[in-house]
Design an enzyme around this catalytic site. Sequence first.
Site, PDB file in Angstrom:
ATOM      1  N   LYS A 123     -19.349 -44.151  -4.307  1.00 21.49           N
ATOM      2  CA  LYS A 123     -18.108 -44.722  -3.779  1.00 21.49           C
ATOM      3  C   LYS A 123     -17.508 -43.874  -2.662  1.00 21.49           C
ATOM      4  CE  LYS A 123     -15.605 -43.211  -7.969  1.00 21.49           C
ATOM      5  NZ  LYS A 123     -16.804 -42.818  -8.751  1.00 21.49           N
ATOM      6  N   ASN A 135      -8.943 -41.781  -4.763  1.00 18.18           N
ATOM      7  CA  ASN A 135      -9.637 -40.781  -5.579  1.00 18.18           C
ATOM      8  C   ASN A 135     -10.352 -39.760  -4.703  1.00 18.18           C
ATOM      9  OD1 ASN A 135     -10.535 -39.908  -8.279  1.00 18.18           O
ATOM     10  ND2 ASN A 135     -12.563 -40.549  -7.585  1.00 18.18           N
ATOM     11  N   HIS A 189     -18.518 -40.779 -18.185  1.00 14.39           N
ATOM     12  CA  HIS A 189     -17.228 -40.579 -18.843  1.00 14.39           C
ATOM     13  C   HIS A 189     -17.230 -41.073 -20.302  1.00 14.39           C
ATOM     14  CE1 HIS A 189     -15.656 -39.319 -15.049  1.00 14.39           C
ATOM     15  NE2 HIS A 189     -15.874 -40.479 -14.482  1.00 14.39           N
TER      16      HIS A 189
END
Length: 441
Positions: A117, A140, A185
């Site tokens: 990303k 982010n 995650h």
Amino acid sequence: MAKDAFDLVIGLGVTGHSVIRYLADQGMPVRALDTREAPAGLDDLRAEYPKLKIHAGGFKSGWMKRARRLIVSPGVAVSTPAIAEQAAEGKEVIGDIELFARAASRPLVGITGSNAKSTVVTLLGEVAKACDAKPGVGGNLGVPALDLLREDAGLYVLELSSFQLETTYSLNAQVASILNVSQDHLDRYAKFSDYVAAKQRIYDGCQVAVWNRDDLATRPQNPAPREVTFGSHPEAHYRLDAERQVLTCQGEELLRLDELALTGHHNAMNVLAVLAMSDALGFDRATALATIKVFKGLPHRCQLIAEAGEVRWINDSKATNVGATLAALTGIGEAIPGKVILIAGGQGKGQEFSPMGEPARQYLRAALLLGQDADKVADGLAGVPCERVADMAAAVARARQLAQPGDAVLLSPACASFDMYSGYTARGDDFTARAKEVTGG
């Protein structure tokens, strides 16, 4: 608003600081807390906002109950009991991206994914800049989203994590994309489907959804007004034709792979995603193609940092999950005449490493494993020669011994770095410095 009402910012990292700046600029009453005793930048924050009430070292129950809403940083799980209790009682729990979405008055592109990303956001930002769209690029990555509101932007291009999307409800992006989804995650999510659901929130209210035809987890679970696909799948609108080594749109040839400064099929997918979003935004395609051709990528993301004796040394320290390492390993393995010596390991975040096994057996000469979960990575690489090494210096020295002409030494850890480093940047810098030592710079 009640006379003594205030917003409570939870988490004093980069995002928390940006929220405080934004609320202070708006003249909103705000307080802040962090569960750490001494979060980085605390003294600077107190100096900048001497009247700001700050609590460090845990949750302050009185503040939690009295706050009109909780603004939670992405590094703090909303499932934390102290936060979940307030949410269950009906208190609004949001994050910085929700604040941004409510305030932004320009079109917004939202991009998420387990991997790539940052590369896609940066490249799309470069295309937008070349097309005079005055993009504000961040989220982010880089500049916190709320700080972008201070700029005179004509378009916002945001990298968004699953953690940020958890607390976002009204993004309503003009263009939204999930680039790919792989295990990541799992130390924070109870199950993989929860992680996917968080990613899927990026499509809520979007006008154009750009998704990966090779990865059905990226497809909008609720149909978007317009959907555009990319990938190697024959039905993808923007397609990698691996046999002809070209990128196409609805059969029209756009670029040959040898025209790109970026290498590997995984980067070809990133370019396709950018082209799909660029076209959806109405940018001039010739300008976009010219910009894409010269883009060399980002530091710590499949970055060629040395070459000597016909051996390439590649820094992919940003690969902190299995999906990222798979993409790098496959993309580079297909592009070189020799084999890959992989340096991997660190904190595994509860991932399963067996998906790396088959491509590792195909492309690896050896794996040099370090860090907390080296043994777990080795279990996933069954059938590949694996060696444990004490640290990066030992890994680089051993890689130099093993490498043959045509090979690539690839740092692509598939793990977080915090067992040995302050972050992936420090890990990549260490690898880079040591690789340059053994190759003569």
